[in-house]
Design an enzyme around this catalytic site. Structure first.
Site, PDB file in Angstrom:
ATOM      1  N   GLY A  46       0.846  -1.185   0.000  1.00 42.28           N
ATOM      2  CA  GLY A  46       0.000   0.000   0.000  1.00 42.28           C
ATOM      3  C   GLY A  46       0.879   1.231   0.000  1.00 42.28           C
ATOM      4  O   GLY A  46       2.040   1.186   0.431  1.00 42.28           O
ATOM      5  N   GLN A  51       3.306  10.138   0.573  1.00 46.48           N
ATOM      6  CA  GLN A  51       4.573   9.394   0.682  1.00 46.48           C
ATOM      7  C   GLN A  51       5.465   9.577  -0.547  1.00 46.48           C
ATOM      8  O   GLN A  51       6.629   9.203  -0.521  1.00 46.48           O
ATOM      9  CB  GLN A  51       4.301   7.902   0.913  1.00 46.48           C
ATOM     10  CG  GLN A  51       3.635   7.632   2.264  1.00 46.48           C
ATOM     11  CD  GLN A  51       3.390   6.161   2.468  1.00 46.48           C
ATOM     12  OE1 GLN A  51       2.458   5.594   1.928  1.00 46.48           O
ATOM     13  NE2 GLN A  51       4.255   5.517   3.254  1.00 46.48           N
ATOM     14  N   CYS A  90       5.486   0.359   7.499  1.00 44.33           N
ATOM     15  CA  CYS A  90       5.116   1.502   6.660  1.00 44.33           C
ATOM     16  C   CYS A  90       6.318   1.905   5.829  1.00 44.33           C
ATOM     17  O   CYS A  90       7.442   1.934   6.337  1.00 44.33           O
ATOM     18  CB  CYS A  90       4.668   2.663   7.550  1.00 44.33           C
ATOM     19  SG  CYS A  90       4.230   4.158   6.644  1.00 44.33           S
ATOM     20  N   LEU A  91       6.077   2.214   4.555  1.00 47.92           N
ATOM     21  CA  LEU A  91       7.172   2.614   3.663  1.00 47.92           C
ATOM     22  C   LEU A  91       7.931   3.837   4.186  1.00 47.92           C
ATOM     23  O   LEU A  91       9.098   4.018   3.873  1.00 47.92           O
ATOM     24  CB  LEU A  91       6.621   2.927   2.264  1.00 47.92           C
ATOM     25  CG  LEU A  91       6.097   1.736   1.452  1.00 47.92           C
ATOM     26  CD1 LEU A  91       5.342   2.235   0.225  1.00 47.92           C
ATOM     27  CD2 LEU A  91       7.233   0.816   1.043  1.00 47.92           C
ATOM     28  N   HIS A 132      -5.010   2.017   6.936  1.00 48.57           N
ATOM     29  CA  HIS A 132      -3.662   2.591   7.110  1.00 48.57           C
ATOM     30  C   HIS A 132      -3.430   3.689   6.063  1.00 48.57           C
ATOM     31  O   HIS A 132      -2.929   4.770   6.400  1.00 48.57           O
ATOM     32  CB  HIS A 132      -2.611   1.475   6.986  1.00 48.57           C
ATOM     33  CG  HIS A 132      -1.181   1.923   7.096  1.00 48.57           C
ATOM     34  ND1 HIS A 132      -0.346   1.539   8.127  1.00 48.57           N
ATOM     35  CD2 HIS A 132      -0.422   2.709   6.278  1.00 48.57           C
ATOM     36  CE1 HIS A 132       0.853   2.080   7.941  1.00 48.57           C
ATOM     37  NE2 HIS A 132       0.840   2.793   6.817  1.00 48.57           N
ATOM     38  N   GLU A 133      -3.835   3.403   4.810  1.00 45.58           N
ATOM     39  CA  GLU A 133      -3.612   4.399   3.747  1.00 45.58           C
ATOM     40  C   GLU A 133      -4.518   5.610   3.919  1.00 45.58           C
ATOM     41  O   GLU A 133      -4.084   6.747   3.698  1.00 45.58           O
ATOM     42  CB  GLU A 133      -3.810   3.775   2.360  1.00 45.58           C
ATOM     43  CG  GLU A 133      -2.918   2.588   2.024  1.00 45.58           C
ATOM     44  CD  GLU A 133      -1.451   2.754   2.378  1.00 45.58           C
ATOM     45  OE1 GLU A 133      -0.945   3.900   2.382  1.00 45.58           O
ATOM     46  OE2 GLU A 133      -0.807   1.737   2.682  1.00 45.58           O
ATOM     47  N   HIS A 136      -3.041   7.907   6.298  1.00 47.08           N
ATOM     48  CA  HIS A 136      -2.002   8.743   5.675  1.00 47.08           C
ATOM     49  C   HIS A 136      -2.620   9.998   5.069  1.00 47.08           C
ATOM     50  O   HIS A 136      -2.051  11.091   5.167  1.00 47.08           O
ATOM     51  CB  HIS A 136      -1.297   7.978   4.538  1.00 47.08           C
ATOM     52  CG  HIS A 136      -0.107   7.168   4.979  1.00 47.08           C
ATOM     53  ND1 HIS A 136       1.018   7.737   5.524  1.00 47.08           N
ATOM     54  CD2 HIS A 136       0.132   5.838   4.924  1.00 47.08           C
ATOM     55  CE1 HIS A 136       1.906   6.781   5.795  1.00 47.08           C
ATOM     56  NE2 HIS A 136       1.390   5.618   5.443  1.00 47.08           N
TER      57      HIS A 136
END
Ligand code: CO
Length: 163
Positions: A46, A51, A90-91, A132-133, A136
């Site tokens: 994701g 990001q 997380c990225l 989660h996204e 963000h």
């Protein structure tokens, strides 16, 4: 194929609520493609637009294994149900993994890349990834929700948990 630089924590853009997408044009399609390329390059499932440095309400979830790519533009959570604790990464937080409590079920509405609205129901890890996204997009990062930090040696499938 364009791999963009992933914005890492701490960065103001990651904690700033994003703006609604109003134009469903080629630029948006390019951003979606770049986000997907960037996500796959870092073994994520994701990614959200902030990001890659774009403060707009665009996010992708792609669980792989023949699942559809979920493109969410201007997503809104309509309903949640249940609760489950599971591990997330997380990225934007290399090497940080933790247990986070999220609803088991979610129903959302969002727009496709051409502006059409759709509704989607998801459960378990797919629901987790979607939420989660969307966090963000609201400037909320998963580290604020971690109940217990998990050492990467405890992970079974590291690449399946990076959101
Ligand atoms: Co993330």
């Amino acid at each position: 194929m364009t791999i963009r630089i992933i914005v890492k924590h701490p960065s103001e853009i990651l904690t700033t609520p994003t703006k609604k997408v109003l134009k469903f044009d080629r630029k948006l399609a390019t951003l979606l493609k770049d986000m997907h390329d960037t996500m796959l390059d870092s073994d994520g499932i994701g990614i959200a637009a902030p990001q890659v440095g774009e403060s707009i309400r665009v996010a992708i979830v792609d669980l792989g294994e023949g699942e559809d790519i979920i493109e969410m533009i201007n997503p809104e959570v309509l309903e949640t149900e249940g609760s489950v604790i599971d591990i997330e990464g997380c990225l934007s937080f290399p090497e940080l993994y933790g247990e986070v409590e999220r609803p088991f079920y979610v129903r959302i509405k969002a727009q496709e890349r051409d502006g059409r609205w759709y509704e989607l129901e998801a459960e378990d890890y797919e629901a987790r990834a979607i939420l989660h996204e969307i966090d963000h997009l609201d400037g909320i990062l998963f580290d604020s929700k971690i109940l217990r930090v998990v050492d990467s040696s405890e992970l079974e499938n590291e690449e399946e948990e990076i959101l």
